[in-house]
Design an enzyme around this catalytic site. Structure first.
Site, mmCIF file in Angstrom:
data_model
loop_
_atom_site.group_PDB
_atom_site.id
_atom_site.type_symbol
_atom_site.label_atom_id
_atom_site.label_comp_id
_atom_site.label_asym_id
_atom_site.label_seq_id
_atom_site.Cartn_x
_atom_site.Cartn_y
_atom_site.Cartn_z
ATOM 1 N N ASP A 54 12.146 43.829 55.117
ATOM 2 C CA ASP A 54 13.252 43.298 54.333
ATOM 3 C C ASP A 54 14.497 44.149 54.620
ATOM 4 O O ASP A 54 14.488 45.005 55.503
ATOM 5 C CB ASP A 54 12.905 43.287 52.849
ATOM 6 C CG ASP A 54 12.692 44.678 52.288
ATOM 7 O OD1 ASP A 54 12.426 45.613 53.068
ATOM 8 O OD2 ASP A 54 12.790 44.856 51.061
ATOM 9 N N ASP B 205 11.559 48.670 52.714
ATOM 10 C CA ASP B 205 10.434 49.134 51.904
ATOM 11 C C ASP B 205 9.366 48.047 51.768
ATOM 12 O O ASP B 205 8.363 48.243 51.092
ATOM 13 C CB ASP B 205 10.880 49.641 50.533
ATOM 14 C CG ASP B 205 11.444 48.550 49.624
ATOM 15 O OD1 ASP B 205 11.651 47.413 50.100
ATOM 16 O OD2 ASP B 205 11.688 48.851 48.443
ATOM 17 N N ASP C 23 16.094 46.704 53.208
ATOM 18 C CA ASP C 23 16.107 48.160 53.100
ATOM 19 C C ASP C 23 14.808 48.808 53.561
ATOM 20 O O ASP C 23 14.607 50.002 53.380
ATOM 21 C CB ASP C 23 16.430 48.596 51.674
ATOM 22 C CG ASP C 23 15.301 48.341 50.691
ATOM 23 O OD1 ASP C 23 14.695 47.258 50.764
ATOM 24 O OD2 ASP C 23 15.032 49.211 49.842
ATOM 25 N N SER D 173 17.966 45.131 48.667
ATOM 26 C CA SER D 173 16.653 44.773 49.191
ATOM 27 C C SER D 173 16.712 43.427 49.929
ATOM 28 O O SER D 173 17.456 43.274 50.885
ATOM 29 C CB SER D 173 15.619 44.759 48.069
ATOM 30 O OG SER D 173 14.316 44.594 48.560
#
Length: 460
Positions: A231, A235, A233, A94
């Protein structure tokens, strides 16, 4: 410290995420879902290809067919795996630095909950192995990203953002190309910004001052209506107005919920209280921080028209919203919906994003994090504030008289002035989170700045 589950997924240092450990967790996960197919995705961290290969090889050796979706955002992976009613593993850390990475696990119907984490940990502890006499197949699915792109172009229409000039802060977001394709598909002019081949850990919930200054400069220099990013990834969203000012994630959540016609809203206790002041939301459920808790809260909502969002902006759609075309549920943290929806709302109202936000009830939040903390000291510090009335009153005395405390997640303190401070250790990284809320933006920022200095003395 060994890799462990945090607020969302398993996280640890890359050096600790050995091939053996990753393989053991893959076996543990597969033993709990008992599926003959596994979807796999990864972000752009240097360590992600190696970890993804271990996942694919381990699953195939266990007789499971692998669908490798390559590099793409977590919500894009979830969209395809859930459509196929198959489990998935996303390789990502993340927003945390590149020396760390992790695994996010998805059941055929979406994100795992805390009970599922417990089951995976139990299977891992017993070193449960999935045995098979046959080798699973390996197939690539590059169209998974295209399916995600089409989801939003179809739902909002090809003219939804016509006339807007949107900057895309590319850095090392795995969705940087995805964002550009979606904005162009919705009719906007796109300006790519700050591409990086080196992984940059962008925390959309705590954007650093230097980055904020760059965002403002990019808007001035390019005449932008907004800048969007995510961010690592994808999400968690990041969206600025035309001045380069970052719009907090929970405000993006409110604007998105309004456009989609939600009646029930589920959000963590750290989110802006504004959501509880808007009459169109008939039910607001507050949870602990982390998407598994939000998803569990959504299952308990009184209305079918339910959404969830976090202070970091990750948005979960729990019902079919009818826009230009039906937008199907996607009950996992998503970055694009809470970026597109406010932009479309502003276009429809013929307002700027800044004016759209200014029309909301005056309730402002700010957040920061103390990094590289001593976890033992942080735990002792927070435990003392929670259990010792005298210590708690003394620590918070510079901020005002305490009227109420909330222990849903960490320690939230409401002051008689109406201001709020909320302290909690991160579940994903060696960080201590500080949230503030006040009647003006400046006051919220001042609260965070002052609390940061006091907290840092206790947890470093």
């Amino acid at each position: 410290m060994a890799p462990k589950f945090g607020t969302s997924g398993l996280r640890g240092l890359v050096t600790e995420l050995t091939d053996e450990l990753v393989a053991d967790y893959v076996h543990a996960f597969l033993s709990t879902v008992q599926s003959d197919t596994l979807y796999v995705g990864q972000d752009l961290r240097p360590s992600s290809p190696r970890i993804a290969k271990v996942i694919c090889d381990t699953a195939q050796a266990a007789g499971v067919d692998v669908i490798d979706c390559g590099t793409l955002g977590t919500p894009a992976l979830a969209l395809s795996s859930m459509a196929a009613q198959a489990p998935a593993i996303m390789v990502t850390g993340s927003h945390i630095p590149a020396d760390r990475n992790g695994l996010k696990f998805y059941l055929p119907n979406g994100e795992i909950l805390k009970a599922d984490e417990a089951a995976i940990n139990a299977a891992y502890a017993s070193r449960t192995r999935v045995q098979s006499s046959t080798q699973g197949s390996y197939n690539q699915m590059p169209e998974a990203e295209s399916r995600y792109i089409a989801r939003y172009i179809d739902a909002f229409g090809q003219m939804a953002l016509k006339g807007l000039k949107i900057g895309v802060y590319r850095h090392s977001s795995v969705a940087r190309d995805t964002m550009e394709a979606i904005f162009k598909g919705l009719g906007a002019e796109v300006v790519p910004l700050a591409h990086s081949d080196i992984f940059i850990p962008v925390d959309t919930e705590a954007v650093d001052p230097d980055t904020r200054a760059e965002l403002q400069a990019w808007c001035r220099e390019n005449g932008l209506d907004a800048i969007a990013s995510t961010d690592g990834d994808a999400d968690r969203p990041m969206l600025t107005d035309g001045t380069g000012k970052v719009i907090p994630g929970d405000i993006l959540g409110v604007l998105s919920a309004q456009l989609l016609g939600a009646k029930s809203v589920v959000t963590p206790v750290s989110s802006n209280d504004m959501v509880r002041r808007l009459p169109e939301f008939e039910e607001v459920i507050l949870t602990k921080i982390g998407s598994p808790f939000v998803i569990a809260g959504m299952a308990k909502a009184a209305h079918p028209e339910v959404v969830g969002f976090e202070a970091n902006g990750g948005f979960l759609l729990g019902f079919t919203s009818h826009l230009k075309a039906p937008l199907a549920p996607l009950p996992t943290r998503d970055c694009m919906l809470p970026i597109i929806a406010p932009l479309v709302s502003a276009q429809t109202a013929e307002k700027s994003l800044a004016d759209l936000v200014a029309a909301l009830p005056p309730c402002f939040t700010a957040a920061d994090r103390v990094q590289e903390i001593d976890r033992d000291k942080a735990e002792t510090f927070l435990d003392k504030l929670i259990s010792d009335d005298t210590a708690r009153a003394a620590f918070f005395a510079p901020f005002g008289s305490i009227s109420e405390t909330d222990l849903t997640d960490g320690l939230r303190v409401d002051f008689e002035s109406g201001d709020v401070l909320h302290l909690r250790p991160s579940g994903n990284a060696p960080e201590f989170r500080i949230y503030a809320q006040a009647g003006t933006e400046a006051k919220a920022q001042d609260l965070v700045k002052a609390a940061y200095e006091d907290v840092a003395q206790e947890v470093l």
